[in-house]
Enzyme design. Structure first.
Site, PDB file in Angstrom:
ATOM      1  CD  GLU A 129      -2.949   1.219   2.223  1.00  0.00           C
ATOM      2  OE1 GLU A 129      -3.958   1.930   2.068  1.00  0.00           O
ATOM      3  OE2 GLU A 129      -2.723   0.600   3.266  1.00  0.00           O
ATOM      4  CG  HIS A 141       0.064   5.609   3.974  1.00  0.00           C
ATOM      5  ND1 HIS A 141       0.654   4.505   3.387  1.00  0.00           N
ATOM      6  CD2 HIS A 141      -1.172   5.200   4.350  1.00  0.00           C
ATOM      7  CE1 HIS A 141      -0.186   3.484   3.411  1.00  0.00           C
ATOM      8  NE2 HIS A 141      -1.307   3.896   3.998  1.00  0.00           N
ATOM      9  CG  HIS A 194      -3.943   6.210   0.739  1.00  0.00           C
ATOM     10  ND1 HIS A 194      -4.052   6.920   1.917  1.00  0.00           N
ATOM     11  CD2 HIS A 194      -4.084   4.906   1.083  1.00  0.00           C
ATOM     12  CE1 HIS A 194      -4.236   6.086   2.926  1.00  0.00           C
ATOM     13  NE2 HIS A 194      -4.266   4.854   2.443  1.00  0.00           N
ATOM     14  N   GLY A 247     -17.562   0.304  11.378  1.00  0.00           N
ATOM     15  CA  GLY A 247     -18.387   1.379  11.891  1.00  0.00           C
ATOM     16  C   GLY A 247     -17.593   2.593  12.328  1.00  0.00           C
ATOM     17  CG  ASP A 271      -6.531  -0.812   6.663  1.00  0.00           C
ATOM     18  OD1 ASP A 271      -5.407  -1.094   6.204  1.00  0.00           O
ATOM     19  OD2 ASP A 271      -6.887   0.357   6.905  1.00  0.00           O
TER      20      ASP A 271
END
Length: 374
Positions: A129, A141, A194, A247, A271
């Site tokens: 990623e 990031h 992103h 959520g 993730d």
């Protein structure tokens, strides 16, 4: 030895069936039959009414059990993740490396290659990623490591990885076409994430050949009635699209909207990260989420089965379809044609869980995993 799993609720391919038995020979499912037809001599395993579903598949996870592979990659972190994922019913995953220095990315590639010979079988390879993202949508990031791809670097990493790079998240609007074409030619799943792509840009690259979207709604421009952004392009082009169903990263009503728009192309990822006090990603657990030291939301604390539970109980998706989102659809994106279903000829990867979404057992390639002594 023929094994027959019986007294179960079979969850596969969008359906829940009772009165069935699953026959396993070696690492394959040989048949799904009526329970009363179990062959004499088969080793019968009574699942006591539990759900039996295809093993779950997570195409984006960073770390587990205090070992943060995504920013401090090492063989021991992959070993930890494999064991933890098996205990959670995840029989396939891509270990994710976040945007970082070249040295860290390359250390992750070397760790994956070094671990391959001893892997249990649910570690499928790497998901990068970054670092080829759009700094405007960097999320957690570090901007200092974000850069534009060069063909030479991409080719060097692909050569170095010897097939371990399976997926990469990039901001396609910032990359040269030769880079995208090279990734596609190497059968690496290209996912847009992103990204600050506008609607027209998204329409130009989604499925041409960017076949996936990383964590829908997060780290991308939000919809506006005069500047629609990439999200309407995603809904129109319907690529495989991952979502973090906790959520927190995405509200449950927005997951419901995404499911309505994307149907069988929406799939679940965790993730997930783990607490870390070293490296570029020092994730801190703050009660129900992980954040960076500056408070920026980072990865989740989900498991795949918890994501399934959230989809059922909070979003209103039927259990069998939520299982598809956690198994069949990611298997399809990853090109795993014998995974994601419980059917004859498919790999004998299964998760066994009860009505309270507690894992009762995991089968990986026909072998039952001891959850207490992994």
């Amino acid at each position: 030895m023929l094994t027959a799993l019986h007294n179960l609720q079979l969850v596969s391919d969008g359906q829940i069936s009772t009165g069935k038995a699953v026959l396993i020979n070696g690492d394959k499912i040989t048949a799904v039959i009526d329970e009363h037809l179990i062959p004499a001599g088969a080793q019968k395993v009574d699942l006591q009414g539990a759900y039996a579903a295809p093993g779950l598949i997570d195409l984006q996870i960073y770390g587990s059990g205090g070992k943060m592979f995504g920013s401090m990659p090492e063989v021991a972190a992959l070993q930890q993740m494999e064991s933890d994922m098996l205990s959670q019913g995840t029989t396939g995953f891509l270990a994710c490396i976040a945007t970082n220095s070249d040295d860290v990315v390359e250390a992750g590639i070397e760790a994956a290659k070094a671990y391959r010979a001893q892997a249990k079988g649910n570690f499928w390879g790497l998901h990068l990623e970054g670092p080829y993202l759009n700094a405007k949508r960097k999320g957690a990031h570090p901007a200092r490591y974000i850069k534009k791809a060069t063909l030479a670097e991409v080719q060097r990493w692909i050569t170095m990885a010897k097939g371990e790079i399976k997926m990469i998240t990039i901001a396609p609007e910032l990359q040269d076409q030769e880079v995208i074409d090279e990734l596609h030619s190497q059968n690496i799943v290209i996912s847009s994430g992103h990204s600050d792509a506008a609607y027209e840009q998204g329409k130009a690259f989604i499925n041409k050949p960017v076949q996936a979207i990383t964590h829908l709604f997060n780290a991308m421009p939000q919809m506006h009635h005069r500047e629609p952004g990439i999200i309407p392009a995603i809904f129109e082009e319907r690529p495989y699209t991952s979502i973090v169903a906790d959520g927190i990263h995405v509200s449950f009503p927005m997951i419901r909207l995404a499911k309505h728009q994307l149907g069988d192309k929406l799939f679940l990822i965790t993730d997930a990260v783990t607490a870390a006090t070293e490296g570029a990603y020092q994730h801190q657990f703050t009660g129900d989420r992980y954040t960076m030291p500056d408070g920026t939301l980072s990865g989740s604390c989900l498991t795949m089965l918890k994501a399934v539970q959230n989809c059922v109980e909070q979003v209103g998706i039927e259990l069998a379809e939520a299982i598809n989102m956690a198994s069949l659809y990611p298997a399809q994106l990853a090109g795993k044609t014998t995974k994601g279903k419980i059917a004859a000829g498919y790999d004998a990867d299964l998760i066994i869980f009860d009505a309270g979404y507690q894992v009762q057992g995991t089968y990986l390639m026909g072998a039952r995993i001891n959850l207490q002594n992994r």
